[in-house]
Design a protein around this motif. Structure first.
Motif, mmCIF file in Angstrom:
data_model
loop_
_atom_site.group_PDB
_atom_site.id
_atom_site.type_symbol
_atom_site.label_atom_id
_atom_site.label_comp_id
_atom_site.label_asym_id
_atom_site.label_seq_id
_atom_site.Cartn_x
_atom_site.Cartn_y
_atom_site.Cartn_z
ATOM 1 N N PHE A 122 74.443 114.823 30.985
ATOM 2 C CA PHE A 122 74.943 114.100 29.822
ATOM 3 C C PHE A 122 73.868 113.223 29.191
ATOM 4 N N VAL A 123 74.107 112.871 27.919
ATOM 5 C CA VAL A 123 73.362 111.836 27.211
ATOM 6 C C VAL A 123 74.384 110.854 26.658
ATOM 7 N N GLU A 124 73.912 109.683 26.238
ATOM 8 C CA GLU A 124 74.826 108.647 25.734
ATOM 9 C C GLU A 124 74.552 108.373 24.261
ATOM 10 N N LEU A 125 75.615 108.209 23.512
ATOM 11 C CA LEU A 125 75.556 107.977 22.071
ATOM 12 C C LEU A 125 76.320 106.709 21.728
ATOM 13 N N ARG A 126 75.720 105.851 20.880
ATOM 14 C CA ARG A 126 76.387 104.625 20.431
ATOM 15 C C ARG A 126 76.203 104.434 18.931
ATOM 16 N N LEU A 127 77.215 103.839 18.305
ATOM 17 C CA LEU A 127 77.167 103.451 16.902
ATOM 18 C C LEU A 127 77.447 101.960 16.798
ATOM 19 N N THR A 128 76.703 101.263 15.942
ATOM 20 C CA THR A 128 76.967 99.855 15.658
ATOM 21 C C THR A 128 76.763 99.628 14.169
ATOM 22 N N VAL A 129 77.759 99.051 13.512
ATOM 23 C CA VAL A 129 77.656 98.696 12.092
ATOM 24 C C VAL A 129 77.521 97.187 11.989
ATOM 25 N N PHE A 130 76.441 96.733 11.336
ATOM 26 C CA PHE A 130 76.191 95.317 11.137
ATOM 27 C C PHE A 130 76.421 94.932 9.680
ATOM 28 N N PRO A 131 76.875 93.688 9.429
ATOM 29 C CA PRO A 131 76.942 93.220 8.046
ATOM 30 C C PRO A 131 75.547 93.236 7.442
ATOM 31 N N PRO A 132 75.391 93.625 6.168
ATOM 32 C CA PRO A 132 76.448 94.031 5.237
ATOM 33 C C PRO A 132 76.805 95.498 5.303
ATOM 34 N N GLY A 133 76.344 96.225 6.315
ATOM 35 C CA GLY A 133 76.748 97.616 6.439
ATOM 36 C C GLY A 133 75.705 98.546 7.026
ATOM 37 N N GLU A 134 74.584 98.017 7.510
ATOM 38 C CA GLU A 134 73.592 98.880 8.133
ATOM 39 C C GLU A 134 74.155 99.501 9.407
ATOM 40 N N LEU A 135 73.769 100.741 9.635
ATOM 41 C CA LEU A 135 74.268 101.479 10.788
ATOM 42 C C LEU A 135 73.144 101.718 11.779
ATOM 43 N N LEU A 136 73.379 101.357 13.033
ATOM 44 C CA LEU A 136 72.456 101.625 14.128
ATOM 45 C C LEU A 136 73.023 102.748 14.979
ATOM 46 N N ILE A 137 72.279 103.848 15.094
ATOM 47 C CA ILE A 137 72.658 104.972 15.946
ATOM 48 C C ILE A 137 71.690 104.999 17.121
ATOM 49 N N GLU A 138 72.211 105.007 18.341
ATOM 50 C CA GLU A 138 71.378 105.000 19.540
ATOM 51 C C GLU A 138 71.753 106.160 20.454
ATOM 52 N N VAL A 139 70.736 106.797 21.007
ATOM 53 C CA VAL A 139 70.950 107.870 21.978
ATOM 54 C C VAL A 139 70.063 107.604 23.187
ATOM 55 N N ASP A 140 70.654 107.598 24.369
ATOM 56 C CA ASP A 140 69.932 107.385 25.627
ATOM 57 C C ASP A 140 69.711 108.714 26.328
ATOM 58 N N ASP A 141 68.499 108.894 26.874
ATOM 59 C CA ASP A 141 68.227 110.043 27.730
ATOM 60 C C ASP A 141 67.374 109.583 28.906
#
Length: 206
Positions: A122-141
């Motif tokens: 498996f790998v891990e996926l995360r999403l985080t939305v910060f004000p005013p709307g930027e999106l952080l996409i993270e994937v762990d391996d």
């Protein structure tokens, strides 16, 4: 506080984890809790960590994470899940662009790095939305290296031939970074986190 630390802090505040019968996370307010908490924490970000234009002391508007089975369907699976989650979250950026970037990050982790687990499962996926709307996409391996990162991160956003992999991050005016990932008990390096920050729709069109 960096985005991943905020994510971990948010999960450690005692918010109850609610799961559907199939083990999928559900929304609690505007926060979607991950299927399983991370086993490691991030080492300090390298100089390549992209700057979030928002105030980093602000709490995330939305966060979600999951584990994806490392198989040929992992990328399309990530695309489908990210599209659904960001639609529910009413993210102001391009949901299709974010879904495609998540697809490529996950696919890259499986094809060119190492999945986690004794059977590399498996790998891990995360999403985080910060004000005013930027999106952080993270994937762990599980591979603590990123060969040729500079070439990948600084490539032209214009297509040259058939578009491949992480080029899509640049194409959608995103920024790419990575750092090693350490076990929170032993401190041993256990892999890496690759991050893409995507702008809001207004910032992307300016």
């Amino acid at each position: 506080m960096n985005p991943t630390a905020k994510h971990n802090a948010l999960l450690s505040e005692g918010t109850p984890e609610e799961l559907l019968g199939d083990g999928q996370p559900v929304i609690t307010g505007m926060v979607v809790l991950p299927q399983q908490a991370e086993k490691g924490e991030e080492l300090p970000y390298p100089d390549t960590m992209p700057h979030l234009a928002s105030q980093q002391d602000d709490e995330p508007r939305y966060t979600w994470g999951t584990r994806l089975t490392a198989n040929p369907n992992a990328g399309p699976n990530a695309r489908l899940r990210v599209r659904t989650r960001l639609t529910v979250a009413h993210w102001s950026g391009s949901v299709d662009a974010a879904a495609q970037v998540a697809d490529k990050l996950v696919d890259n982790a499986i094809r060119h790095a190492d999945p986690f687990g004794p059977d590399k499962g498996f790998v891990e996926l995360r999403l985080t939305v910060f004000p005013p709307g930027e999106l952080l996409i993270e994937v762990d391996d599980a591979l603590p290296l990123f060969p040729d990162f500079e070439a990948v991160a600084t490539q032209s956003s214009e297509p040259t031939g058939v578009p491949k992999g992480l080029w899509w991050v640049r194409h959608y005016r995103g920024t790419l970074s990575w750092s090693t990932k350490a076990d929170d008990v032993t401190g041993d390096v256990i892999g890496k986190t690759v991050r893409a920050v995507l702008p809001t729709a207004r910032a992307a069109s300016s």
